[in-house]
Each structure stands twice: as C-alpha cells, then as structure tokens.
Scaffold this active site. Structure first.
Site, PDB file in Angstrom:
ATOM      1  CB  THR A  73      -0.884  -0.017   1.272  1.00  0.00           C
ATOM      2  OG1 THR A  73      -1.437   1.272   1.479  1.00  0.00           O
ATOM      3  CG2 THR A  73      -0.083  -0.352   2.525  1.00  0.00           C
ATOM      4  CG  ASP A  74      -1.142   4.965  -0.997  1.00  0.00           C
ATOM      5  OD1 ASP A  74      -1.706   4.280  -0.116  1.00  0.00           O
ATOM      6  OD2 ASP A  74      -1.723   5.874  -1.622  1.00  0.00           O
ATOM      7  CD  GLU A  75      -3.565   3.249   4.106  1.00  0.00           C
ATOM      8  OE1 GLU A  75      -3.526   3.227   5.345  1.00  0.00           O
ATOM      9  OE2 GLU A  75      -4.584   2.977   3.444  1.00  0.00           O
ATOM     10  CE  LYS A 114       0.306  -4.679   2.879  1.00  0.00           C
ATOM     11  NZ  LYS A 114      -0.019  -6.030   2.324  1.00  0.00           N
ATOM     12  CE1 TYR A 159      -3.249  -2.812   5.538  1.00  0.00           C
ATOM     13  CE2 TYR A 159      -3.309  -0.469   5.022  1.00  0.00           C
ATOM     14  CZ  TYR A 159      -3.274  -1.789   4.607  1.00  0.00           C
ATOM     15  OH  TYR A 159      -3.256  -2.087   3.255  1.00  0.00           O
TER      16      TYR A 159
HETATM   17  P1  NAD Z   1      -9.295  -7.803   1.979  1.00  0.00           P
HETATM   18  O1  NAD Z   1      -9.314  -7.517   3.436  1.00  0.00           O
HETATM   19  O2  NAD Z   1     -10.526  -7.571   1.157  1.00  0.00           O
HETATM   20  O3  NAD Z   1      -8.886  -9.335   1.715  1.00  0.00           O
HETATM   21  C1  NAD Z   1      -7.837  -9.951   2.398  1.00  0.00           C
HETATM   22  C2  NAD Z   1      -7.902 -11.437   2.086  1.00  0.00           C
HETATM   23  O4  NAD Z   1      -6.830 -12.073   2.812  1.00  0.00           O
HETATM   24  C3  NAD Z   1      -9.204 -12.105   2.551  1.00  0.00           C
HETATM   25  O5  NAD Z   1      -9.671 -12.990   1.551  1.00  0.00           O
HETATM   26  C4  NAD Z   1      -8.791 -12.877   3.801  1.00  0.00           C
HETATM   27  O6  NAD Z   1      -9.574 -14.042   4.033  1.00  0.00           O
HETATM   28  C5  NAD Z   1      -7.340 -13.223   3.485  1.00  0.00           C
HETATM   29  N1  NAD Z   1      -6.544 -13.427   4.706  1.00  0.00           N
HETATM   30  C6  NAD Z   1      -6.467 -12.599   5.788  1.00  0.00           C
HETATM   31  N2  NAD Z   1      -5.677 -13.150   6.733  1.00  0.00           N
HETATM   32  C7  NAD Z   1      -5.224 -14.322   6.218  1.00  0.00           C
HETATM   33  C8  NAD Z   1      -4.369 -15.341   6.715  1.00  0.00           C
HETATM   34  N3  NAD Z   1      -3.820 -15.240   7.934  1.00  0.00           N
HETATM   35  N4  NAD Z   1      -4.104 -16.416   5.937  1.00  0.00           N
HETATM   36  C9  NAD Z   1      -4.661 -16.516   4.688  1.00  0.00           C
HETATM   37  N5  NAD Z   1      -5.505 -15.593   4.173  1.00  0.00           N
HETATM   38  C10 NAD Z   1      -5.778 -14.508   4.934  1.00  0.00           C
HETATM   39  O7  NAD Z   1      -8.046  -6.974   1.418  1.00  0.00           O
HETATM   40  P2  NAD Z   1      -7.867  -6.206   0.040  1.00  0.00           P
HETATM   41  O8  NAD Z   1      -8.436  -4.864   0.171  1.00  0.00           O
HETATM   42  O9  NAD Z   1      -8.294  -7.095  -1.067  1.00  0.00           O
HETATM   43  O10 NAD Z   1      -6.277  -6.055   0.016  1.00  0.00           O
HETATM   44  C11 NAD Z   1      -5.445  -7.068  -0.533  1.00  0.00           C
HETATM   45  C12 NAD Z   1      -4.003  -6.628  -0.414  1.00  0.00           C
HETATM   46  O11 NAD Z   1      -3.810  -5.399  -1.106  1.00  0.00           O
HETATM   47  C13 NAD Z   1      -3.541  -6.375   1.022  1.00  0.00           C
HETATM   48  O12 NAD Z   1      -2.234  -6.847   1.155  1.00  0.00           O
HETATM   49  C14 NAD Z   1      -3.598  -4.869   1.162  1.00  0.00           C
HETATM   50  O13 NAD Z   1      -2.661  -4.423   2.121  1.00  0.00           O
HETATM   51  C15 NAD Z   1      -3.239  -4.427  -0.237  1.00  0.00           C
HETATM   52  N6  NAD Z   1      -3.778  -3.127  -0.643  1.00  0.00           N
HETATM   53  C16 NAD Z   1      -5.115  -2.845  -0.469  1.00  0.00           C
HETATM   54  C17 NAD Z   1      -5.597  -1.612  -0.905  1.00  0.00           C
HETATM   55  C18 NAD Z   1      -7.069  -1.273  -0.790  1.00  0.00           C
HETATM   56  O14 NAD Z   1      -7.465  -0.144  -1.074  1.00  0.00           O
HETATM   57  N7  NAD Z   1      -7.927  -2.203  -0.404  1.00  0.00           N
HETATM   58  C19 NAD Z   1      -4.747  -0.676  -1.486  1.00  0.00           C
HETATM   59  C20 NAD Z   1      -3.390  -1.012  -1.639  1.00  0.00           C
HETATM   60  C21 NAD Z   1      -2.925  -2.236  -1.221  1.00  0.00           C
HETATM   61  P1  TYD Z   2     -10.856   3.723   4.173  1.00  0.00           P
HETATM   62  O1  TYD Z   2     -11.775   3.282   3.080  1.00  0.00           O
HETATM   63  O2  TYD Z   2     -10.963   3.084   5.509  1.00  0.00           O
HETATM   64  O3  TYD Z   2      -9.372   3.596   3.588  1.00  0.00           O
HETATM   65  P2  TYD Z   2      -7.959   4.129   4.216  1.00  0.00           P
HETATM   66  O4  TYD Z   2      -8.165   4.545   5.606  1.00  0.00           O
HETATM   67  O5  TYD Z   2      -7.100   2.908   4.107  1.00  0.00           O
HETATM   68  O6  TYD Z   2      -7.536   5.243   3.307  1.00  0.00           O
HETATM   69  O7  TYD Z   2     -11.054   5.284   4.377  1.00  0.00           O
HETATM   70  C1  TYD Z   2     -10.909   6.195   3.309  1.00  0.00           C
HETATM   71  C2  TYD Z   2     -11.089   7.592   3.872  1.00  0.00           C
HETATM   72  O8  TYD Z   2     -12.446   7.732   4.328  1.00  0.00           O
HETATM   73  C3  TYD Z   2     -10.210   7.867   5.080  1.00  0.00           C
HETATM   74  O9  TYD Z   2      -9.786   9.234   5.056  1.00  0.00           O
HETATM   75  C4  TYD Z   2     -11.141   7.640   6.257  1.00  0.00           C
HETATM   76  C5  TYD Z   2     -12.492   8.061   5.733  1.00  0.00           C
HETATM   77  N1  TYD Z   2     -13.656   7.356   6.310  1.00  0.00           N
HETATM   78  C6  TYD Z   2     -14.711   8.086   6.873  1.00  0.00           C
HETATM   79  O10 TYD Z   2     -14.702   9.336   6.893  1.00  0.00           O
HETATM   80  N2  TYD Z   2     -15.753   7.403   7.422  1.00  0.00           N
HETATM   81  C7  TYD Z   2     -15.801   6.039   7.447  1.00  0.00           C
HETATM   82  O11 TYD Z   2     -16.788   5.464   7.986  1.00  0.00           O
HETATM   83  C8  TYD Z   2     -14.725   5.300   6.844  1.00  0.00           C
HETATM   84  C9  TYD Z   2     -14.732   3.802   6.848  1.00  0.00           C
HETATM   85  C10 TYD Z   2     -13.670   6.004   6.290  1.00  0.00           C
END
Ligand code: NAD
Ligand code: TYD
Length: 349
Positions: free
Chosen positions: A130-132, A159, A155
C-alpha cells in the site's frame, strides 16, 4: 504458459479480481488461491471461475508456518502473488496484534516457504502493498518509490514491516521479488467496512453517513481491475528487486467524493436531487488519521507501459451498479458479525 501461480488472499476484494484475471488470461497455467477466509474472504466473489480447470482453492492460514511450508512443497508454485492481509485501518486501531500476525509473521512464513522450495533460485515473489507505508502528505507533493517510509497506523506499520522483510529476503537470499505500493482501491466485491461500499450500503438503507473529522482528508482512488492489471504486468514485465507505485492520478477530498457518490446513488435509485446528501453526518475523527495520500505512478507508466483504463466517474457508476445489482451478496456480508462491528465502530462516535 505452464506456470503455477499461487495467489494468497484470493478470496478477498483485490485478490478475487487478480484470481479472475489470471484464470481467464492464462488457461495453460495453474492458478492456486490460498486463503483462510477471514470475515473479508468470500468464495462468492469467485463463483464464476470456481469450476475452471486451471483453478484450485486451498483454505489455509499463512500464520501457520508448518502448513504453509507443506503446501508450498505440494503446490511448488513458480510465482507467488501475495495479497493475504488484514487490510482495514480502523480494525488495526482496535486490534493491532492481528495485523502483526498476518501481515508480518504471515508474510515471513510465505517468504520462508518460497525460499525453501526455490533453493535453486527459480521463482518470483510479488508482494502487494500500500501507499500508506509512506505516511501522510501535506497539501502538495506525491509519493514516489524513493519516498522514505513513515507508517503511522498499526496497519501501515505492519505492511511497511512486510515490505522490508521482502526486500531483506531478496538481498540476503537472492530471491526474485517485486513490490507494488498502490493507492486506495474501489470497485465490486469490496467489504463494506471501507469508505465507498460502506457508504453505498448506508445510502441504500437511508442510514447516516459517518464522515470522520472535517471530511477534508484526501485519498487517490483506483478502480480495482486497473490494479489487478498493473499486478499482472509487473509480475511479468517488472524488474527483479524493484518497487512500483500504482495510482490513478485521482485525488479526492472525502467530502467531495461522498457528495458525488450521493448524487450517483440518487440518480440510480430514482431519488430526489440532494436527498442522500442529507444523510451526511460528521463524527469523531479516526485516531492518527493520515491527511493525504497521492501517488506518482510515472515509473510504472514509463517502464511497464501500464495506465488506468477508467475515469473515476465511470468506475464509480460501475461500482454503484454492481452493489445495487448484488443485493444477496451485500445482505450476506452485512448480516451476523458485521452488525456487531458496525455498532462497536460507530455507536460511540
Ligand atoms: P481484503 O481484506 O478484502 O482481503 C484480504 C484477504 O486475505 C481475505 O480474503 C482474507 O480471508 C485473506 N486473509 C487474511 N488473513 C489471512 C491469513 N492469515 N491467511 C490466509 N488468508 C488470509 O483486502 P484487500 O483490500 O483485497 O487487500 C489485498 C491486499 O492489497 C492487502 O495486502 C492490502 O494491504 C493491499 N492493498 C489494499 C488496498 C485497498 O485499497 N484495499 C490498497 C493497496 C494495497
Ligand atoms: P478507508 O476506506 O478506511 O481507507 P484508508 O483509511 O485505508 O484510506 O477510508 C478512506 C477515507 O475515508 C479515510 O480518510 C477515512 C475516511 N472514512 C470516513 O470518513 N468514514 C468512514 O466510515 C470510513 C470507513 C472512512
């Protein structure tokens, strides 16, 4: 292609789109989805590919080192795309240890298993991050691949630790790795704890829209299928040991995004103009809330030739249409434990 591609977290939001893309694009390859099915993992996300000959699902927890090793010995993947993670910042504030377990220990277990079976040096480990990890930006500037790490939530710290471990294994054990750091994703199949699907669900049910703090926090949004395609291209065209930032050049202040989402929802639901905007409710801020994320994606565009395919407007309309059409999916994931989570997270705000 006769590869065996192991995708961890393939039942989650982004993982399911990556699995689908690879199952469809590479019929000659074996695509193995390893997922423990936490609250965020859902095999309903993969209904359309589950019967394909080149697809296999294995339920396993990457925190279990022995099991992970045994699975690697059996499957012998040529490529690993690692997406399994705990992924929600708010949950990392309530329960940081789970994040360290899956994101740090789990990633280390995978690296150990990959190192073990690739002792001859063959195999590619693609770590999805992630960019975070880069921290929080002020009003200007962009994250580049050389921005120093400055994670500020449990989080992002977990990461960041996993990214460092991947680089350390590449350096120490000569493993072939790549890391991608992507901005906020949105699209079908996202669990409704994240901003966009949570707000779609609330608007649908005419529930309050809980905006943290002043709502002026900024995120850079990318449609999930564009992220999946970027991963595919980096896996095959990326350079060993390199990091690639992925983003949509698509910055939105939360409040502006929420207003746009309300308007799209009103339109799709045939509601009065501005009806859903009345649901907007400012609540107590998230502790340690990062002010702004924004990605400089010029490296992946220049070196790999990837760029986002959809505008935000197009992606948001597709997303809203998907959630409104998938009543059963949404009802299923928002029943049971979800209500407990929702009450704990928002009742005292
Ligand atoms: P998500 O929470 O939707 O899915 C995570 C998946 O991992 C689920 O299917 C869960 O069952 C599985 N999982 C969790 N713990 C596990 C374990 N101990 N063993 C096996 N499987 C396990 O997450 P996502 O949003 O699809 O993100 C996927 C990846 O991309 C993550 O690594 C996240 O950090 C990264 N990422 C997410 C975003 C975003 O905006 N969602 C952005 C950038 C990077
Ligand atoms: P989120 O989808 O949780 O992603 P991230 O925190 O990883 O960027 O949140 C996106 C933005 O929205 C973040 O600035 C937090 C805000 N947010 C709210 O204002 N209310 C909410 O209920 C949630 C879940 C997020």
């Amino acid at each position: 292609m006769s590869a065996t591609i192991l995708i961890t977290g393939g039942a989650g939001f982004i993982g399911s789109h990556v699995v689908r893309l690879f199952v469809k694009e590479y019929p000659e390859a074996q695509i193995v989805n390893l997922d423990s099915l936490t609250y965020a993992g859902n095999l309903e996300n993969l209904k359309d590919v589950e019967r394909e000959d080149n697809y296999r699902f294995i339920k396993a927890d990457i925190c279990d080192a022995q099991k992970t090793l045994e699975l690697f010995e059996e499957v012998r993947p040529s490529h690993v795309i690692h997406l399994a993670a705990e992924s929600h910042v708010d949950r990392s504030i309530t329960n940081p240890t789970t994040f360290v377990m899956t994101n740090v220990i789990g990633t280390t277990n995978l690296l150990n298993a990959a190192k073990h079976i690739w002792s001859d040096g063959k195999g590619v480990f693609h770590h999805v991050s992630t960019d975070e990890v880069y921290g929080s930006l002020g009003a200007t500037g962009l994250f580049t691949e050389s921005t120093p790490y400055d994670p500020r939530s449990p989080y992002s710290a977990s990461k960041a630790a996993s990214d460092h471990l991947v680089r350390a294994y590449a350096n120490t054990f000569d493993m072939d790795v790549r890391i991608t750091n992507c901005s906020n994703n949105y699209g079908p199949n996202q669990f409704p704890e994240k901003l966009i699907p949570l707000f779609i669900n609330n608007i649908k049910h005419k529930k309050a829209l809980p905006v943290y703090g002043d709502g002026l926090y900024t995120r850079d949004w990318l449609y999930v299928e564009d992220h999946a395609e970027a991963i595919r291209q980096v896996l095959f065209k990326g350079k060993s040991g390199e990091t690639y930032n992925i983003g949509g050049h698509n910055e939105w202040k939360n409040i502006n995004l929420i207003e746009l989402l309300c308007d799209v929802m009103d339109d799709k639901l045939g509601r009065q103009q501005d009806e859903s905007r009345q649901l907007i409710t400012f609540i107590k801020d998230r502790p340690g809330h990062d002010r702004r994320y924004a990605i400089d994606a010029s490296k992946i565009e220049r070196e790999i030739g990837w760029k986002p395919s959809l505008t935000f407007q197009e992606g948001l309309v597709k997303t809203v249409e998907w959630y409104l059409a998938q009543e059963e999916w949404l009802d299923q994931v928002t029943s049971g434990n979800y209500m407990q989570y929702y009450t704990n997270q928002y009742a005292k705000a």
